[in-house]
Write an enzyme that holds these catalytic residues in place. Structure first.
Site, short mmCIF file in Angstrom:
data_model
loop_
_atom_site.label_atom_id
_atom_site.label_comp_id
_atom_site.label_asym_id
_atom_site.label_seq_id
_atom_site.Cartn_x
_atom_site.Cartn_y
_atom_site.Cartn_z
N ARG A 190 -11.11 4.90 9.39
CA ARG A 190 -10.17 3.85 8.50
C ARG A 190 -8.78 3.60 9.32
NH1 ARG A 190 -9.36 9.02 4.46
NH2 ARG A 190 -8.67 10.28 5.87
N TYR A 236 0.95 -1.15 0.07
CA TYR A 236 0.05 0.12 0.05
C TYR A 236 0.92 1.33 -0.14
CZ TYR A 236 -2.93 3.83 1.12
OH TYR A 236 -3.61 5.03 0.94
N PHE A 292 15.20 19.68 -1.88
CA PHE A 292 13.89 19.19 -2.41
C PHE A 292 13.72 17.65 -1.60
CE2 PHE A 292 9.77 18.57 -4.24
CZ PHE A 292 9.84 17.23 -4.85
N ARG A 318 1.93 8.36 12.63
CA ARG A 318 1.55 9.45 13.54
C ARG A 318 0.04 9.88 13.39
NH1 ARG A 318 2.93 14.72 10.09
NH2 ARG A 318 1.16 13.82 8.80
C1 D9A Z 1 6.50 14.11 -2.12
CL1 D9A Z 1 5.83 15.36 -6.11
C2 D9A Z 1 5.13 13.95 -1.63
N1 D9A Z 1 4.76 13.68 -0.63
C3 D9A Z 1 5.30 14.46 0.62
C4 D9A Z 1 6.24 15.68 0.24
O1 D9A Z 1 7.67 15.11 -0.16
C5 D9A Z 1 7.61 13.94 -1.26
C6 D9A Z 1 3.86 14.36 -2.80
C7 D9A Z 1 4.30 14.92 -4.10
C8 D9A Z 1 5.64 14.87 -4.49
C9 D9A Z 1 6.81 14.86 -3.46
C10 D9A Z 1 8.77 13.99 -1.86
C11 D9A Z 1 9.76 15.01 -1.89
C12 D9A Z 1 11.07 14.74 -2.45
C13 D9A Z 1 11.40 13.64 -2.99
C14 D9A Z 1 10.52 12.41 -2.97
C15 D9A Z 1 9.28 12.51 -2.42
O2 D9A Z 1 10.80 11.22 -3.27
C16 D9A Z 1 12.43 11.29 -3.85
O3 D9A Z 1 8.52 11.73 -2.31
C17 D9A Z 1 8.68 10.42 -1.97
O4 D9A Z 1 5.00 14.01 1.72
C18 D9A Z 1 3.53 12.90 -0.31
C19 D9A Z 1 3.91 11.19 -0.18
C20 D9A Z 1 4.72 11.28 1.11
C21 D9A Z 1 2.85 10.67 -0.27
C22 D9A Z 1 4.93 10.95 -1.18
C23 D9A Z 1 6.59 16.45 1.50
C24 D9A Z 1 5.20 16.90 1.91
N2 D9A Z 1 5.36 17.55 3.15
C25 D9A Z 1 4.19 18.08 3.63
C26 D9A Z 1 3.74 17.81 5.01
C27 D9A Z 1 2.92 16.62 5.20
O5 D9A Z 1 3.08 15.66 6.23
O6 D9A Z 1 2.26 16.27 4.21
O7 D9A Z 1 4.28 17.31 1.13
C28 D9A Z 1 4.36 19.57 3.60
O8 D9A Z 1 5.48 19.88 3.90
O9 D9A Z 1 3.19 20.38 3.97
#
Ligand code: D9A
Length: 411
Positions: A229, A172, A289, A219
């Protein structure tokens, strides 16, 4: 963040000052100014979906910035449909499985989102995202469409399947986040800013997603269970509770804590891959990033470990702490020092009577050895304490001196 937090964490105060100096408007505006029309609206959507992360995407190298902004918005669109509990199962599965075709349909919008979906506006104006997506180089479109197809299919499967085993849990998280790591790594390589091997080492890229997704799932247990869920694998929680509700129940707290600590330990196994992935990344804006979400995650999972508040509600790292992490995520060595500092914090929390103590102690030892071995100057020494004592010392000296002077002058 309470005033006392800033006093107790002066290094975060400095980081906050540094962050606001660097991000004071209008510099962000300049980026938006350089883009107009639909792309400007897309950056507005990005700001609406995640302010802090939007800033990091806007600082990306121009060869990647728009492509990753649109990838983020396409994924957020898919996520909003998956999260929407008001969309009937069959309709939701159809949308998830065909979203990779929808992103090519000019003019497509979606106005059926439920009232609590915070990113519903993104889908109402999704035609704007599609316009800009269709202006991307085809090699970017191909990567984004391929990832959207596989993620949509995986999410559709788990709309009717539960996360039972640890294999299900990894599968998942692969669909929801590992594939994002895959897609980004292929875009980094396609852009020419990173070596093409980065787009091939997909096991490491998958771990980048799993470390973030599993931290969020661990978390958010209280919020998810109250929303009806649960993404914690049944194979784990059923050892400690008769139901998901019983898991967060105060009556069953000791057992609940054991389940929480087992989930936290499961996340920590991905640390070696995360550091090895970051070791590949050469381009500074791509490195930041990738590194910023990972250092946020290690800080969050260490905060969650053995922390009863996780089962009662939402725990978050302090704003100042987040700004300090962002300010220090500049080089691989700095990121390793950050991981080392949090692993030391975990070591202080890892009580001998905790059933997960030995397993966690092994991970702590291995991680500290790996980092100390590859870090210039060896294991980092944390001067914060010394720093605080110094501050206190000077504070007492000056107050003593001041009272002595005022006393002398009053005579
Ligand atoms: C990411 Cl294009 C995410 N997700 C994140 C954010 O980081 C990853 C969704 C779309 C994209 C990227 C991310 C960033 C850089 C490299 C990565 C990566 O891989 C090489 O993803 C693996 O959380 C969502 C997933 C975890 C589902 C992938 C960071 C982000 N943080 C949020 C806080 C939060 O908890 O959501 O979005 C924020 O800072 O607001």
């Amino acid at each position: 963040m309470a005033f006392i937090d800033w006093v107790l964490h002066p290094t975060e105060l400095w980081a906050a000052f540094w962050f606001f100096m660097r991000h004071a408007p209008p510099d962000e505006k300049t980026v938006k100014l350089q883009v107009s029309g639909d792309m400007k609206r897309c950056y507005d959507f990005l700001e609406m979906t995640s302010r802090s992360f939007a800033a990091v995407i806007q600082e990306l190298n121009p060869k990647l910035r728009d492509g990753i902004c649109l990838f983020y918005l396409v994924l957020r669109g898919l996520d909003t449909i998956e999260d929407d509990m008001t969309i009937p199962g069959a309709r939701k599965r159809h949308l998830l499985e065909t979203f990779h075709e929808i992103i090519y349909q000019k003019g497509w919008t979606f106005k059926e989102s439920g009232p609590d979906e915070k990113d519903a506006l993104l889908l109402v104006e999704f035609d704007i995202v599609i316009n800009e997506f269709l202006r991307l180089p085809t090699e970017f479109q191909d990567v984004i469409a391929d990832i959207t197809r596989r993620m949509g299919a995986g999410m559709a499967k788990y709309t009717r399947a539960r996360v039972e085993s640890l294999e299900d849990y990894n599968e998942y998280c692969h669909y929801a986040a590992g594939l994002v790591g895959h897609g980004l790594s292929r875009l980094f390589a396609v852009s020419g800013l990173e070596d093409k091997s980065v787009g091939e080492q997909l096991e490491l890229a998958n771990s980048m997603g799993l470390f973030l997704q599993k931290t969020n799932i661990t978390r958010d247990i209280n919020e998810d269970v109250l929303d009806g869920r649960c993404f914690w694998p049944k194979a784990v929680w059923s050892k400690y509770a008769d139901s998901e509700e019983h898991l967060i129940d105060r009556e069953n707290r000791d057992k609940g804590m054991e389940a929480l600590n087992e989930m936290c330990t499961n996340v920590l196994q991905h640390i070696p891959d995360v550091l090895e992935y970051l070791n590949q990344i050469q381009e500074p804006s791509v490195f930041r990033f990738c590194a910023i979400p990972q250092v946020m995650a290690i800080a969050t999972i260490v905060l969650c470990y053995d922390n009863s508040r996780v089962l009662d509600g939402n725990v978050k790292i302090r704003k100042g702490e987040a700004l300090k992490l962002i300010s220090q995520a500049t080089t691989l060595d700095n990121v390793k020092r950050t991981f080392y500092r949090y692993i030391e914090q975990l070591e202080r929390k890892n009580q001998p009577d905790n059933p997960m103590h030995n397993q966690v102690a092994k991970i702590i030892d291995r991680t500290k050895k790996d980092i100390a071995r590859t870090l210039k100057g060896g294991a980092p020494v944390d001067f914060t304490k010394e720093y605080l004592v110094l501050i206190l010392f000077f504070f007492t000296i000056t107050t003593f001196f001041y009272s002595y002077l005022t006393e002398k002058s009053s005579f």
